[in-house]
Scaffold this active site. Structure first.
Site, mmCIF file in Angstrom:
data_model
loop_
_atom_site.group_PDB
_atom_site.id
_atom_site.type_symbol
_atom_site.label_atom_id
_atom_site.label_comp_id
_atom_site.label_asym_id
_atom_site.label_seq_id
_atom_site.Cartn_x
_atom_site.Cartn_y
_atom_site.Cartn_z
ATOM 1 N N ASP A 15 9.826 24.039 22.249
ATOM 2 C CA ASP A 15 10.593 25.501 22.345
ATOM 3 C C ASP A 15 9.571 26.539 22.824
ATOM 4 O O ASP A 15 8.284 26.301 22.854
ATOM 5 C CB ASP A 15 10.700 25.408 20.642
ATOM 6 C CG ASP A 15 11.500 26.650 20.275
ATOM 7 O OD1 ASP A 15 12.425 27.091 21.222
ATOM 8 O OD2 ASP A 15 11.539 27.334 19.189
ATOM 9 N N GLY A 18 11.947 30.518 26.665
ATOM 10 C CA GLY A 18 12.781 31.980 26.692
ATOM 11 C C GLY A 18 11.648 33.163 26.417
ATOM 12 O O GLY A 18 11.645 33.860 27.423
ATOM 13 N N HIS A 32 12.558 27.792 31.496
ATOM 14 C CA HIS A 32 12.742 26.453 31.691
ATOM 15 C C HIS A 32 12.446 25.690 32.772
ATOM 16 O O HIS A 32 11.874 24.526 32.716
ATOM 17 C CB HIS A 32 14.411 26.385 31.741
ATOM 18 C CG HIS A 32 15.106 27.105 30.438
ATOM 19 N ND1 HIS A 32 14.574 26.661 28.973
ATOM 20 C CD2 HIS A 32 16.030 27.855 30.309
ATOM 21 C CE1 HIS A 32 15.523 27.325 28.247
ATOM 22 N NE2 HIS A 32 16.386 28.161 28.966
ATOM 23 N N TRP A 64 25.017 24.607 22.999
ATOM 24 C CA TRP A 64 26.134 24.907 23.597
ATOM 25 C C TRP A 64 26.637 26.620 23.362
ATOM 26 O O TRP A 64 27.113 27.028 24.218
ATOM 27 C CB TRP A 64 27.296 24.221 23.258
ATOM 28 C CG TRP A 64 27.239 22.456 23.835
ATOM 29 C CD1 TRP A 64 26.831 21.587 23.050
ATOM 30 C CD2 TRP A 64 27.050 22.153 25.165
ATOM 31 N NE1 TRP A 64 26.671 20.328 23.741
ATOM 32 C CE2 TRP A 64 27.017 20.760 25.224
ATOM 33 C CE3 TRP A 64 27.392 22.864 26.468
ATOM 34 C CZ2 TRP A 64 26.721 19.890 26.078
ATOM 35 C CZ3 TRP A 64 27.198 21.863 27.570
ATOM 36 C CH2 TRP A 64 27.028 20.463 27.429
ATOM 37 N N LEU A 126 4.871 3.617 29.359
ATOM 38 C CA LEU A 126 5.557 4.529 28.213
ATOM 39 C C LEU A 126 7.158 4.228 28.271
ATOM 40 O O LEU A 126 7.848 4.260 29.453
ATOM 41 C CB LEU A 126 5.450 5.858 28.738
ATOM 42 C CG LEU A 126 5.862 7.046 28.019
ATOM 43 C CD1 LEU A 126 5.157 7.127 26.534
ATOM 44 C CD2 LEU A 126 5.657 8.382 28.672
ATOM 45 N N ARG A 179 6.127 20.835 17.283
ATOM 46 C CA ARG A 179 7.026 21.786 17.650
ATOM 47 C C ARG A 179 6.134 22.695 18.170
ATOM 48 O O ARG A 179 5.411 23.239 17.552
ATOM 49 C CB ARG A 179 7.832 22.057 16.606
ATOM 50 C CG ARG A 179 8.821 23.107 17.125
ATOM 51 C CD ARG A 179 9.873 23.908 16.029
ATOM 52 N NE ARG A 179 10.743 24.809 16.788
ATOM 53 C CZ ARG A 179 12.054 24.746 16.652
ATOM 54 N NH1 ARG A 179 12.507 23.877 15.734
ATOM 55 N NH2 ARG A 179 12.985 25.761 17.330
HETATM 56 C C1 IPE Z 1 15.473 23.557 19.561
HETATM 57 O O1 IPE Z 1 15.357 24.578 20.145
HETATM 58 C C2 IPE Z 1 16.320 22.665 20.346
HETATM 59 C C3 IPE Z 1 15.402 22.104 21.685
HETATM 60 C C4 IPE Z 1 14.166 22.523 21.849
HETATM 61 C C5 IPE Z 1 16.211 21.389 22.808
HETATM 62 P P1 IPE Z 1 16.082 25.883 19.837
HETATM 63 O O2 IPE Z 1 15.493 27.140 20.254
HETATM 64 O O3 IPE Z 1 17.647 25.624 19.995
HETATM 65 O O4 IPE Z 1 16.105 26.143 18.146
HETATM 66 P P2 IPE Z 1 16.407 27.332 16.946
HETATM 67 O O5 IPE Z 1 17.646 27.679 17.449
HETATM 68 O O6 IPE Z 1 15.352 28.049 17.243
HETATM 69 O O7 IPE Z 1 16.459 26.688 15.662
HETATM 70 C C1 IPE Z 2 13.587 25.640 24.386
HETATM 71 O O1 IPE Z 2 13.142 26.898 24.770
HETATM 72 C C2 IPE Z 2 14.384 25.004 25.426
HETATM 73 C C3 IPE Z 2 15.805 24.640 24.991
HETATM 74 C C4 IPE Z 2 16.079 25.116 23.775
HETATM 75 C C5 IPE Z 2 16.583 24.124 26.015
HETATM 76 P P1 IPE Z 2 14.182 28.118 24.086
HETATM 77 O O2 IPE Z 2 15.125 28.430 25.437
HETATM 78 O O3 IPE Z 2 14.631 27.872 22.835
HETATM 79 O O4 IPE Z 2 13.246 29.323 24.298
HETATM 80 P P2 IPE Z 2 12.903 30.423 23.043
HETATM 81 O O5 IPE Z 2 12.834 29.807 21.961
HETATM 82 O O6 IPE Z 2 14.311 31.385 23.394
HETATM 83 O O7 IPE Z 2 11.586 31.180 23.419
HETATM 84 MG MG MG Z 3 14.078 28.222 20.880
#
Ligand code: IPE
Ligand code: IPE
Ligand code: MG
Length: 231
Positions: A15, A18, A32, A64, A126, A179
């Protein structure tokens, strides 16, 4: 001194992509892209360091709900990753496996996934498990759709049946769940399989995550006292 905990199955909620991009005034998609490079580095490190299973949360059943342009970008990035990285799996003897419901993915993506799973199925260093359109609640609902429970089964027998129908039927429980990105939640990832996982939350945004940090976290994990309900 007690022997340190073995690490068989490592899981990572990747996570912060973004926010990493936003901090740099980039488009979220840049985060990404950078995250995909980290996936390659971490995977190679795990193969080299004799970790048997690495599960990576790449796209959740809830993702989604993001803008279509971001979802489309993530699907394209995945396609490119699978094409470009096929050689990494081969060179490093890594088995590739997907968990989650990919039935609604494009045919091209489904073919790429199936081909890579097939061509790496005998690899023995792995096992890298990519969670795609994965959510624990969705997984458990899919188990119920498949299950036929014989009358008068015991709870133990039903537990075995559930476990053998999860997407992770051939994978042991999670030992350590990390995480990145600073949030302290599981966001529907491997809830059943992490019942006794050790949890670690890192503030590092995933594109900045390194194998050095991973190594430090594993050292911390090895010293934890895992009791599994005993004393
Ligand atoms: C969890 O991250 C899903 C993935 C890392 C693929 P999110 O960014 O979607 O989770 P929330 O919305 O903050 O809980
Ligand atoms: C995790 O990073 C990747 C996916 C969920 C695909 P995020 O896209 O959720 O990044 P933040 O949490 O918005 O920074
Ligand atoms: Mg996120």
């Amino acid at each position: 001194m007690e022997s340190p905990n073995a690490l068989n199955h490592l899981a990572i909620i990747m996570d912060g992509n973004g926010r990493w991009a936003k901090e740099r005034n980039f488009n979220r998609t840049e985060g990404h892209k950078e995250g995909a490079n980290v996936v390659r580095d971490i995977t190679k490190w795990c193969a080299k360091n004799h970790i048997s299973y690495l599960s990576l949360y790449a796209f959740s059943t809830e993702n989604w709900s993001r803008p279509k342009i971001e979802v489309d970008f993530l699907m394209k990035l995945l396609e490119n990753y699978l094409i470009k990285e096929a050689k990494t799996y081969k060179e490093h003897n890594i088995r590739f496996k997907v968990i989650g419901d990919i039935s609604d993915f494009s045919n091209k993506l489904k073919d790429l996934i199936c081909n890579l799973e097939d061509s790496t199925s005998k690899n023995s260093s792995l096992t890298q498990i990519l969670a795609l359109n994965y959510g624990s609640r969705d997984e458990i609902a899919r188990v119920f759709l498949k299950l036929k429970i014989p009358k008068n089964s015991t709870k133990q027998e039903v537990s075995k049946l559930i476990e053998s129908n999860l997407d992770t039927f051939d994978i042991p429980d999670v030992d350590l769940l990390i995480r990145t990105g600073g949030e302290m939640r599981l966001s529907n990832f491997l809830l059943y399989q992490s019942a006794y996982a050790e949890l670690y939350f890192s503030d590092t945004l995933f594109p900045d995550f390194t194998s050095d940090e991973l190594e430090n976290i594993i050292d911390i994990y090895k010293q934890r006292n895992r009791r599994f309900g005993a004393i």
